[in-house]
Design a protein around this motif. Structure first.
Motif, PDB file in Angstrom:
ATOM      1  N   UNK A 106      28.350  40.422  51.200  1.00  0.00           N
ATOM      2  CA  UNK A 106      27.416  41.368  51.460  1.00  0.00           C
ATOM      3  C   UNK A 106      26.228  41.669  50.496  1.00  0.00           C
ATOM      4  N   UNK A 107      26.608  41.277  48.898  1.00  0.00           N
ATOM      5  CA  UNK A 107      25.632  41.535  47.880  1.00  0.00           C
ATOM      6  C   UNK A 107      24.745  40.359  47.986  1.00  0.00           C
ATOM      7  N   UNK A 108      25.077  39.301  48.686  1.00  0.00           N
ATOM      8  CA  UNK A 108      24.081  38.032  48.746  1.00  0.00           C
ATOM      9  C   UNK A 108      23.255  38.278  50.028  1.00  0.00           C
ATOM     10  N   UNK A 109      23.758  38.824  50.790  1.00  0.00           N
ATOM     11  CA  UNK A 109      22.875  39.122  52.200  1.00  0.00           C
ATOM     12  C   UNK A 109      21.984  40.315  51.963  1.00  0.00           C
ATOM     13  N   UNK A 110      22.211  41.367  51.236  1.00  0.00           N
ATOM     14  CA  UNK A 110      21.452  42.303  50.761  1.00  0.00           C
ATOM     15  C   UNK A 110      20.393  42.197  49.858  1.00  0.00           C
ATOM     16  N   UNK A 111      21.051  41.632  48.561  1.00  0.00           N
ATOM     17  CA  UNK A 111      20.368  41.581  47.608  1.00  0.00           C
ATOM     18  C   UNK A 111      19.628  40.105  47.325  1.00  0.00           C
ATOM     19  N   UNK A 112      20.493  39.178  47.621  1.00  0.00           N
ATOM     20  CA  UNK A 112      20.304  37.849  47.102  1.00  0.00           C
ATOM     21  C   UNK A 112      20.168  37.367  45.677  1.00  0.00           C
ATOM     22  N   UNK A 113      21.005  38.261  44.821  1.00  0.00           N
ATOM     23  CA  UNK A 113      20.825  37.843  43.490  1.00  0.00           C
ATOM     24  C   UNK A 113      22.026  37.051  43.094  1.00  0.00           C
ATOM     25  N   UNK A 114      21.919  36.489  42.014  1.00  0.00           N
ATOM     26  CA  UNK A 114      22.895  35.621  41.279  1.00  0.00           C
ATOM     27  C   UNK A 114      24.410  36.446  41.417  1.00  0.00           C
ATOM     28  N   UNK A 115      24.468  37.425  41.140  1.00  0.00           N
ATOM     29  CA  UNK A 115      25.685  38.422  40.920  1.00  0.00           C
ATOM     30  C   UNK A 115      26.219  38.445  42.190  1.00  0.00           C
ATOM     31  N   UNK A 116      25.935  38.244  43.502  1.00  0.00           N
ATOM     32  CA  UNK A 116      26.599  38.159  44.666  1.00  0.00           C
ATOM     33  C   UNK A 116      27.185  36.776  44.757  1.00  0.00           C
ATOM     34  N   UNK A 117      26.502  35.730  44.492  1.00  0.00           N
ATOM     35  CA  UNK A 117      27.145  34.552  44.317  1.00  0.00           C
ATOM     36  C   UNK A 117      28.139  34.380  43.424  1.00  0.00           C
ATOM     37  N   UNK A 118      28.116  34.800  42.263  1.00  0.00           N
ATOM     38  CA  UNK A 118      29.222  34.794  41.224  1.00  0.00           C
ATOM     39  C   UNK A 118      30.331  35.515  41.705  1.00  0.00           C
ATOM     40  N   UNK A 119      30.330  36.722  42.411  1.00  0.00           N
ATOM     41  CA  UNK A 119      31.466  37.356  42.772  1.00  0.00           C
ATOM     42  C   UNK A 119      31.890  36.762  43.995  1.00  0.00           C
ATOM     43  N   UNK A 120      31.206  36.081  45.092  1.00  0.00           N
ATOM     44  CA  UNK A 120      31.999  35.325  46.077  1.00  0.00           C
ATOM     45  C   UNK A 120      32.745  34.097  45.458  1.00  0.00           C
ATOM     46  N   UNK A 121      32.067  33.312  44.448  1.00  0.00           N
ATOM     47  CA  UNK A 121      32.636  32.356  44.045  1.00  0.00           C
ATOM     48  C   UNK A 121      33.980  32.577  43.182  1.00  0.00           C
ATOM     49  N   UNK A 122      33.796  33.714  42.437  1.00  0.00           N
ATOM     50  CA  UNK A 122      35.100  34.020  41.683  1.00  0.00           C
ATOM     51  C   UNK A 122      36.170  34.591  42.855  1.00  0.00           C
ATOM     52  N   UNK A 123      35.950  35.056  43.817  1.00  0.00           N
ATOM     53  CA  UNK A 123      36.702  35.766  44.946  1.00  0.00           C
ATOM     54  C   UNK A 123      37.388  34.354  45.589  1.00  0.00           C
ATOM     55  N   UNK A 124      36.517  33.350  46.006  1.00  0.00           N
ATOM     56  CA  UNK A 124      36.883  32.282  46.405  1.00  0.00           C
ATOM     57  C   UNK A 124      38.101  31.307  45.505  1.00  0.00           C
ATOM     58  N   UNK A 125      37.902  31.160  44.304  1.00  0.00           N
ATOM     59  CA  UNK A 125      38.923  30.615  43.282  1.00  0.00           C
ATOM     60  C   UNK A 125      40.088  31.318  43.299  1.00  0.00           C
ATOM     61  N   UNK A 126      40.073  32.674  43.096  1.00  0.00           N
ATOM     62  CA  UNK A 126      41.371  33.499  43.175  1.00  0.00           C
ATOM     63  C   UNK A 126      42.098  33.595  44.600  1.00  0.00           C
TER      64      UNK A 126
END
Length: 310
Positions: A106-126
């Protein structure tokens, strides 16, 4: 000293210290074992020469017919009996990372920042780590349940931690193999998926290596692959029903079947619920299928399977 003729036609030597059953081994008796180095047989279990014990009030005869309904019944019975372990583990190890992935997306879609990608990647790993830990835990508790034994959360968790890396490696190899088979036509990919459908219980229960487990799954499913395919179709239809229910929830909250719901929390919660249910049902279903195949092909009752954990 003695020798065992394996399904691969190789001769495996063994000594009495590797026999894990009180039953005497006789010439021509079927056994289950773990192949070791230099064609040595280890962890040898004599398969019952008589009908295995009953489970849930039902008798299962050695060499009997594959019963699709029995597999489905065992799947949901073991889920009911171990609901606290299955859903507790899946909520923490699969549900929480799924929520993190949803928020990151959701953060990637709304803001497009790196924080959203990092959050999504961390969630995927866990999520990936939790998914295969849950799979090991479910197989452990399910097999014990088929034997009438209870399993604590800590006991199941120990197996989940121990089997995480082997199950992850198995998933990578099986995924690559299925993908390559699907490049030509979809049918070869489906065939490979059916052949390897019970490789993960072979890793957990029999503690075989990845490639040995893939071969073990091929051997167990041989002669019953149409039955296994039918079971897979049933589970796919079940997943479609769950997806349709989620789509209806999105529609009810102002979204559309194609656009989803405009409510972020509804989207996240829906993904979490679907992922938890999918992890539990798929893992329990594979355990029940593995047990059914071993019973009808080898006469291995629940006690023989559970003994490997003892």
């Amino acid at each position: 000293m003695g020798a065992i003729l394996g399904d691969d036609t190789a001769r495996y030597l063994f000594n009495a210290t590797q026999v894990r059953t009180p039953l005497p081994l006789t010439r021509g008796q079927k056994v289950d074992f773990v192949p070791g180095a230099d064609l040595q047989a280890t962890e040898i279990f004599a398969l019952q020469a008589v009908a295995p014990p009953t489970w849930a009030g039902q008798s299962v005869s050695r060499g009997g017919q594959f019963d699709l309904g029995r597999v489905i019944q065992r799947t949901f019975t073991t889920i009911r009996e171990n609901a606290a372990i299955f859903f507790g583990a899946a909520t923490v190890m699969v549900g929480a990372p799924s929520a993190v992935m949803g928020l990151g997306q959701s953060t990637v879609v709304t803001d497009g920042g790196a924080a959203g990608f990092l959050t999504m990647a961390a969630g995927w790993v866990f999520y990936l780590a939790g998914l295969y830990m849950v799979q090991g835990m479910v197989v452990k508790a399910a097999i014990n349940g088929f034997n009438g034994k209870t399993t604590s959360f800590s006991q199941a968790f120990d197996v989940g931690v121990k089997m995480f890396l082997p199950l992850l490696g198995l998933a990578i190899i099986a995924g690559l193999g299925t993908g390559l088979a699907s490049l030509a036509l979809i049918v070869p990919g489906v065939i490979v998926a059916v052949m390897w459908s019970v490789a993960s219980p072979a890793v957990v229960v029999e503690q075989r290596s990845i490639f040995e487990s893939l071969q073990r799954s091929r051997d167990l499913t041989r002669g019953y692959r149409w039955n296994v395919f039918g079971l897979m179709v049933i589970y796919v239809i079940l997943s479609w029903i769950i997806g349709a229910a989620v789509g209806a929830l999105g529609l009810a909250t102002g979204g559309g079947f194609f656009d989803g719901s405009p409510n972020l929390w509804v989207n996240v919660a829906s993904d979490v619920v679907v992922n938890i249910l999918s992890a539990v049902v798929a893992s329990a279903g594979v355990a029940a299928l593995y047990y059914e195949l071993r019973t009808v092909k080898e006469g291995a009752g629940p006690e023989a399977l559970a003994a490997i954990f003892d």
